[in-house]
Write a protein that holds these residues in place. Structure first.
Motif: not given
Length: 65
Positions: A1-11, A31-34, A37-38
């Motif tokens: 799920m995190t990777v999907s958020l990062l890729v979508g944000t980057l695009r 990404m702050i707070g999402r 804990g990672g």
């Protein structure tokens, strides 16, 4: 799920800025707070047709050498 958020944000961000620093900063804010804990590690490199490079990362610059 995190990777999907990062890729979508980057695009989305590359439509508004070509600056690696601006893109990295905006991704950090997204990404702050999402990470529950990672953490996320990101490096953005822009390579121009003439070979010039611009890099942005959360690491100290000497860690990249």
């Amino acid at each position: 799920m995190t990777v999907s958020l990062l890729v979508g944000t980057l695009r989305t961000l590359v439509d508004y800025s070509q600056s690696p620093g601006e893109i990295l900063s905006a991704m950090n804010h997204r990404m702050i707070g999402r990470t529950k804990g990672g953490f996320t590690t990101c490096l953005i490199l822009r390579v121009c047709p003439n070979g010039a490079m611009t890099i942005a990362s959360g690491w100290p610059s000497d860690a990249l050498c």
